[in-house]
Design an enzyme around this catalytic site. Structure first.
Site, PDB file in Angstrom:
ATOM      1  N   VAL A 243       0.760  -1.131   0.212  1.00 41.08           N
ATOM      2  CA  VAL A 243      -0.033  -0.047   0.029  1.00 41.08           C
ATOM      3  C   VAL A 243       0.839   1.384  -0.181  1.00 41.08           C
ATOM      4  O   VAL A 243       1.848   1.458   0.775  1.00 41.08           O
ATOM      5  CB  VAL A 243      -0.960  -0.070   1.135  1.00 41.08           C
ATOM      6  CG1 VAL A 243      -1.638   1.264   1.302  1.00 41.08           C
ATOM      7  CG2 VAL A 243      -2.134  -1.169   1.322  1.00 41.08           C
TER       8      VAL A 243
ATOM      9  N   GLU B 106       3.613 -15.276  29.585  1.00 39.34           N
ATOM     10  CA  GLU B 106       3.226 -16.635  28.661  1.00 39.34           C
ATOM     11  C   GLU B 106       4.553 -17.232  28.398  1.00 39.34           C
ATOM     12  O   GLU B 106       4.833 -18.424  28.725  1.00 39.34           O
ATOM     13  CB  GLU B 106       2.329 -16.298  27.616  1.00 39.34           C
ATOM     14  CG  GLU B 106       1.875 -17.629  27.114  1.00 39.34           C
ATOM     15  CD  GLU B 106       0.830 -17.617  26.186  1.00 39.34           C
ATOM     16  OE1 GLU B 106       0.478 -18.896  25.257  1.00 39.34           O
ATOM     17  OE2 GLU B 106       0.619 -16.248  25.730  1.00 39.34           O
TER      18      GLU B 106
ATOM     19  N   ASP C  97      -4.605  -4.287  16.606  1.00 39.87           N
ATOM     20  CA  ASP C  97      -3.590  -3.705  17.438  1.00 39.87           C
ATOM     21  C   ASP C  97      -3.343  -2.375  16.745  1.00 39.87           C
ATOM     22  O   ASP C  97      -2.897  -1.279  17.508  1.00 39.87           O
ATOM     23  CB  ASP C  97      -2.337  -4.409  17.078  1.00 39.87           C
ATOM     24  CG  ASP C  97      -2.284  -5.540  18.170  1.00 39.87           C
ATOM     25  OD1 ASP C  97      -3.107  -5.817  19.029  1.00 39.87           O
ATOM     26  OD2 ASP C  97      -1.289  -6.326  18.181  1.00 39.87           O
TER      27      ASP C  97
ATOM     28  N   ALA D  62      -5.253  -9.779  22.121  1.00 41.35           N
ATOM     29  CA  ALA D  62      -6.292 -10.471  21.228  1.00 41.35           C
ATOM     30  C   ALA D  62      -7.544 -10.286  21.600  1.00 41.35           C
ATOM     31  O   ALA D  62      -8.595 -10.168  20.696  1.00 41.35           O
ATOM     32  CB  ALA D  62      -5.823 -11.886  21.160  1.00 41.35           C
TER      33      ALA D  62
END
Length: 249
Positions: free
Chosen positions: A7, A98, A227, A242
């Protein structure tokens, strides 16, 4: 239809997306380019730290971790072994938490069995968080519980651990401490992915500010999701995770 292209510009008035290979007209446009790693200008981070933004990143990191164990099993120098078996994660947000927990389980489970002759006393998993607690945008109760759980799994949690510089074989903190390591994983921040020719307004994190309907401010037919979207609630932007993107969808 699907088209792979770069783009160059989004023409809001003309309702068309100008790409390197041509143009695409639209009635409605949704910009969902996501995010990219944000190093906050930390010296050496872009060169020496591993990132976790793609499957390729994770495969490279996995192979590196296994290589560290293989090298540590045969190196004679104690300091070199400690450096190979020290794994530093920068960032106490959801991704860092995590990964630190998963790495601790991997090391003390399968890898411990695979490298029985390797002295694991030198092994360290260190989580560095610049603020005063992990998961700072969650409740303090959640932060405290998470920190206790990580420590129970053998993760060393360092709050107030602001990274000053990352160099080959070491991490230097703002308080003067130095951590010798062969592995630094950067999960400390992300910013919006740049899309060619997209008009703002932008936040300091390169995210596009939207109204309550996720429209680019001032535009009726162009939306931002995921995001890249800067949507405020109660005076603060929603986090780049998420569950937020799912609710936006």
């Amino acid at each position: 239809d699907y088209m792979r292209d770069t783009v160059r510009e989004i023409d809001y008035a003309g309702k068309r997306i100008l790409c390197a290979g041509g143009e695409v007209p639209f009635d409605y446009c949704i910009i969902a380019a996501g995010s990219t790693t944000h190093f906050f200008g930390t010296a050496g981070a872009d060169r020496y730290a591993f990132t976790l933004k793609s499957l390729d990143d994770s495969m490279v990191l996995r192979n590196h971790i296994l290589t560290c164990f293989e090298r540590a099993a045969h190196v004679a120098d104690d300091e070199a072994r400690k450096r190979l078996l020290t794994f530093v994660i920068v960032g106490g947000g959801p991704t860092g938490i995590e990964f630190a927990g998963a790495l601790a389980e991997l090391i003390r489970g399968p890898l411990k069995k695979d490298f029985r002759r390797l002295d694991m006393s030198a092994l360290r998993v260190v989580l560095l968080e610049a603020s005063d607690r992990v998961l700072s945008f969650f409740s303090k109760k959640t932060s405290d519980y998470t920190e206790r759980l990580l420590k129970k799994r053998g993760v060393q949690v360092v709050t107030g651990g602001r990274v000053k510089e990352i160099d080959y074989g070491k991490v230097a903190l703002a308080d003067g401490a130095v951590i010798p390591t062969e592995t630094v994983v950067w999960t400390a921040g992300v910013r919006g992915e740049e899309v060619g020719g997209v008009a703002g307004p932008f936040s300091g994190e390169k995210r596009i500010k939207t109204d309550d309907a996720l429209r680019v401010r001032g535009q009726d037919r162009c939306y931002v999701a995921g995001d890249l979207a800067w949507l405020e609630q109660k005076g603060a932007p929603l986090p780049m995770i998420a569950p937020v993107a799912v609710q936006q969808g």
